[in-house]
Design a protein around this motif. Structure first.
Motif, short mmCIF file in Angstrom:
data_model
loop_
_atom_site.label_atom_id
_atom_site.label_comp_id
_atom_site.label_asym_id
_atom_site.label_seq_id
_atom_site.Cartn_x
_atom_site.Cartn_y
_atom_site.Cartn_z
N LYS A 8 0.83 -1.21 0.00
CA LYS A 8 0.00 0.00 0.00
C LYS A 8 0.86 1.26 0.00
O LYS A 8 0.55 2.24 -0.67
CB LYS A 8 -0.95 0.00 1.20
CG LYS A 8 -2.08 -1.00 1.08
CD LYS A 8 -2.98 -0.96 2.29
CE LYS A 8 -4.13 -1.91 2.18
NZ LYS A 8 -5.03 -1.86 3.36
N LEU A 11 2.36 1.70 -3.56
CA LEU A 11 1.37 2.20 -4.51
C LEU A 11 0.94 3.63 -4.18
O LEU A 11 0.56 4.39 -5.07
CB LEU A 11 0.18 1.26 -4.58
CG LEU A 11 0.50 -0.12 -5.15
CD1 LEU A 11 -0.76 -0.97 -5.24
CD2 LEU A 11 1.18 -0.04 -6.49
N THR A 16 -2.21 8.96 -9.10
CA THR A 16 -3.19 8.53 -10.10
C THR A 16 -4.24 9.60 -10.28
O THR A 16 -4.43 10.47 -9.43
CB THR A 16 -3.89 7.23 -9.68
OG1 THR A 16 -4.65 7.47 -8.49
CG2 THR A 16 -2.91 6.10 -9.45
N VAL A 35 -13.20 5.74 -8.10
CA VAL A 35 -12.26 4.71 -8.52
C VAL A 35 -10.96 5.38 -8.97
O VAL A 35 -11.00 6.34 -9.73
CB VAL A 35 -12.85 3.90 -9.70
CG1 VAL A 35 -11.82 2.96 -10.31
CG2 VAL A 35 -14.09 3.14 -9.28
N ASN A 36 -9.82 4.86 -8.49
CA ASN A 36 -8.55 5.33 -9.04
C ASN A 36 -7.79 4.21 -9.74
O ASN A 36 -6.72 4.41 -10.26
CB ASN A 36 -7.70 6.04 -7.98
CG ASN A 36 -7.10 5.09 -6.98
OD1 ASN A 36 -7.63 4.03 -6.72
ND2 ASN A 36 -6.00 5.50 -6.39
N SER A 37 -8.38 3.01 -9.78
CA SER A 37 -7.77 1.88 -10.47
C SER A 37 -8.25 1.86 -11.92
O SER A 37 -8.92 0.95 -12.37
CB SER A 37 -8.15 0.57 -9.78
OG SER A 37 -9.56 0.40 -9.81
N TRP A 50 -10.85 -0.90 -15.26
CA TRP A 50 -10.89 -0.48 -13.87
C TRP A 50 -11.19 -1.73 -13.06
O TRP A 50 -11.61 -2.75 -13.61
CB TRP A 50 -11.91 0.64 -13.64
CG TRP A 50 -13.35 0.25 -13.79
CD1 TRP A 50 -14.04 0.06 -14.94
CD2 TRP A 50 -14.28 0.01 -12.73
NE1 TRP A 50 -15.34 -0.28 -14.68
CE2 TRP A 50 -15.51 -0.33 -13.32
CE3 TRP A 50 -14.18 0.06 -11.34
CZ2 TRP A 50 -16.65 -0.61 -12.58
CZ3 TRP A 50 -15.32 -0.24 -10.60
CH2 TRP A 50 -16.53 -0.56 -11.22
N SER A 51 -10.91 -1.67 -11.77
CA SER A 51 -11.15 -2.85 -10.95
C SER A 51 -12.02 -2.51 -9.75
O SER A 51 -12.01 -1.38 -9.26
CB SER A 51 -9.84 -3.49 -10.50
OG SER A 51 -9.12 -2.62 -9.66
N ASP A 53 -13.39 -4.09 -5.92
CA ASP A 53 -13.21 -5.04 -4.83
C ASP A 53 -14.44 -5.94 -4.77
O ASP A 53 -15.58 -5.47 -4.86
CB ASP A 53 -13.05 -4.26 -3.52
CG ASP A 53 -12.68 -5.12 -2.33
OD1 ASP A 53 -13.34 -6.16 -2.11
OD2 ASP A 53 -11.75 -4.75 -1.61
N HIS A 127 -10.25 -8.76 -6.38
CA HIS A 127 -10.89 -7.78 -7.25
C HIS A 127 -11.36 -8.44 -8.55
O HIS A 127 -10.89 -9.52 -8.91
CB HIS A 127 -9.92 -6.64 -7.60
CG HIS A 127 -9.82 -5.61 -6.54
ND1 HIS A 127 -9.33 -5.87 -5.27
CD2 HIS A 127 -10.15 -4.29 -6.54
CE1 HIS A 127 -9.35 -4.76 -4.55
NE2 HIS A 127 -9.85 -3.80 -5.29
N ILE A 129 -11.56 -7.26 -12.57
CA ILE A 129 -11.18 -6.24 -13.54
C ILE A 129 -12.27 -6.16 -14.59
O ILE A 129 -12.65 -7.18 -15.18
CB ILE A 129 -9.82 -6.57 -14.20
CG1 ILE A 129 -8.73 -6.62 -13.13
CG2 ILE A 129 -9.49 -5.55 -15.29
CD1 ILE A 129 -7.41 -7.18 -13.63
#
Length: 163
Positions: A8, A11, A16, A35-37, A50-51, A53, A127, A129
């Protein structure tokens, strides 16, 4: 320090952009989450990902949706980021939006919006995707909202200087 904490922290060192992904639940109601993924995948065809959880409140609704929109937040939209990151009821009653060409919510005054159809889903640990094929794009000339080390902000002016 355990591996999860180190992961964590590592990352968190990678800034982002911030998005709000929107879709519709089984009853046709708008849903959305911060969302930041988010990343680009392909130019031909136009694909993004995007992913989510697997324990997220809207997991079933998003993974069963056939369309979704990615609203790339502008630097002045920290309030929208927090609204869609919260458990507030009727998030869409607390912001301005309109249905996109695909019928899914498009948030007002964002830096960009990408309307997508689901292209594929990939199971990835805790997660899922979601890969979307972009069907419509709208861009504004706005600075993006950034997320870095659990803080939100905008790009410093020095970033734009070229030698």
């Amino acid at each position: 320090m355990d591996a999860v904490t180190q992961f964590k922290q590592a990352l968190g060192n990678y800034p982002t952009g911030v998005t709000v992904v929107t879709a519709q639940d089984a009853d046709g109601n708008p849903i959305g989450m911060t969302v930041n993924s988010f990343a680009s995948v392909s130019i031909d065809p136009l694909l993004i990902l995007w992913s989510i959880d697997k324990n997220a409140f809207y997991y079933d609704a998003f993974t069963n949706a056939t369309t979704f929109n990615v609203n790339i937040l502008a630097a002045d939209q920290g309030d929208l980021c927090m609204l869609f990151a919260s458990r507030v009821d009727d998030r869409f009653g607390k912001c301005e939006w309109h249905p996109g060409q695909n019928g899914v919510a498009v948030l007002k005054d964002t830096a960009s919006q990408l309307e997508c159809t689901v292209y594929n889903t990939v199971d990835a640990g805790d997660h899922m995707i979601l890969i979307g094929e972009v069907t419509s794009i709208h861009n504004e000339d706005k600075e993006p909202l950034l997320y870095h080390k659990r803080l939100f902000g905008k790009i410093p002016d020095a970033f734009y200087q070229q030698s």
